[in-house]
Design an enzyme around this catalytic site. Sequence first.
Site, PDB file in Angstrom:
ATOM      1  N   GLY A 203       0.555  -1.168  -0.022  1.00 56.25           N
ATOM      2  CA  GLY A 203      -0.036   0.051  -0.024  1.00 56.25           C
ATOM      3  C   GLY A 203       0.924   1.284  -0.143  1.00 56.25           C
ATOM      4  O   GLY A 203       0.589   2.304   0.861  1.00 56.25           O
ATOM      5  N   ALA A 204       1.529   1.348  -1.083  1.00 53.04           N
ATOM      6  CA  ALA A 204       2.704   2.496  -0.843  1.00 53.04           C
ATOM      7  C   ALA A 204       2.534   3.559  -1.924  1.00 53.04           C
ATOM      8  O   ALA A 204       3.398   4.323  -2.072  1.00 53.04           O
ATOM      9  CB  ALA A 204       4.257   1.755  -0.861  1.00 53.04           C
TER      10      ALA A 204
ATOM     11  N   TYR B  59     -13.786  -3.451  11.134  1.00 56.04           N
ATOM     12  CA  TYR B  59     -12.529  -2.847  11.227  1.00 56.04           C
ATOM     13  C   TYR B  59     -11.732  -3.014  12.601  1.00 56.04           C
ATOM     14  O   TYR B  59     -10.494  -3.336  12.183  1.00 56.04           O
ATOM     15  CB  TYR B  59     -12.608  -1.330  10.820  1.00 56.04           C
ATOM     16  CG  TYR B  59     -11.252  -0.454  10.892  1.00 56.04           C
ATOM     17  CD1 TYR B  59     -10.338  -0.925   9.816  1.00 56.04           C
ATOM     18  CD2 TYR B  59     -10.795   0.370  12.135  1.00 56.04           C
ATOM     19  CE1 TYR B  59      -8.933  -0.184   9.874  1.00 56.04           C
ATOM     20  CE2 TYR B  59      -9.555   1.077  11.878  1.00 56.04           C
ATOM     21  CZ  TYR B  59      -8.828   0.910  10.800  1.00 56.04           C
ATOM     22  OH  TYR B  59      -7.356   1.455  10.684  1.00 56.04           O
TER      23      TYR B  59
END
Length: 313
Positions: A29-30, A186
């Site tokens: 997730g960069a 979450y």
Amino acid sequence: MSNKTPFGPEGWMPARIGDLTGKTYIITGANGGAGFEAARILISKGARVVMMNRSAERSTAAVETLKKEFGPDTNVSFVRMDLAEMASVREAAADLLESEPRIDALICNAAIAQVATQQFTVDGFESQLGVNHFGHFLLSALLFERIEASSGRIVMVGSNGYKMGDNRIRFEDLNYDQNYSAWNAYAQSKLAQMVFGYELQRRVRAAGRSVEVHVCHPGASRTGLIRDTAGIVTRLLAVMLSPLAQSAERGAWPEVMCATEEGLELATYYGPTRFEMVGPVGACPLKAFVLDPQQAKDLWEVSEEKTGATLTV
């Protein structure tokens, strides 16, 4: 655990990082947010960074941005991976192992949050649990031997949201088929990720393996995490609270610290220490239920079963 900043009153800062030339860091997730900022910091110190992202288009743009900033020879690339698909994780890990002879740290940064209505991954997992925990569990298992061969690290990027749900893993209803709520699902997904991180830390230490495992959180950071998934009320609340949050760059500091700093403590939760939201980076309070050994053992077994991966430490 009491609040403390072992790096002085200003906390940990990237200035503490030495030359990282020759080291390779893998970040999920960069292509935006804290993951992108972590990549920037590591590259600025001479490291090679490989992004593992779902979007090829956004990844290409992120790589181009970094090369524009640091020069055309900047050592950055990406491997396409969708954490919501176990087959994609396996394919991406295979590609990575073929191209990268060393992994100095795997930073499990990617996440989805506050998914407004119950959604499922292609493998049948509740989407947040599937992406945030099961996807990273599988990736860690597939890359573990290469990380150990490099005397590397695994960094789990948790969230203070872990305290906002049921404070346990709902093994009887992992997908929240009963009474689904975006916050509870979450919270469970981030709790699972953290429970796994600390259990891996314990097992690695007990087995004398050459891997460090650390768990951190970004605090309240302006990262756009919930932009595409949360309901309208949650998004409006995030906008209202945005002035109180810190930058995505500051949100990246804890994960970069956990990937590079020597002498970090076990069973410790690193992040911003001012109300656990902003401010100096150091050790933050950690709820006891995160370290429950039976819950960790059960989660490990379920994770191996669900992902089809055996992580032997």
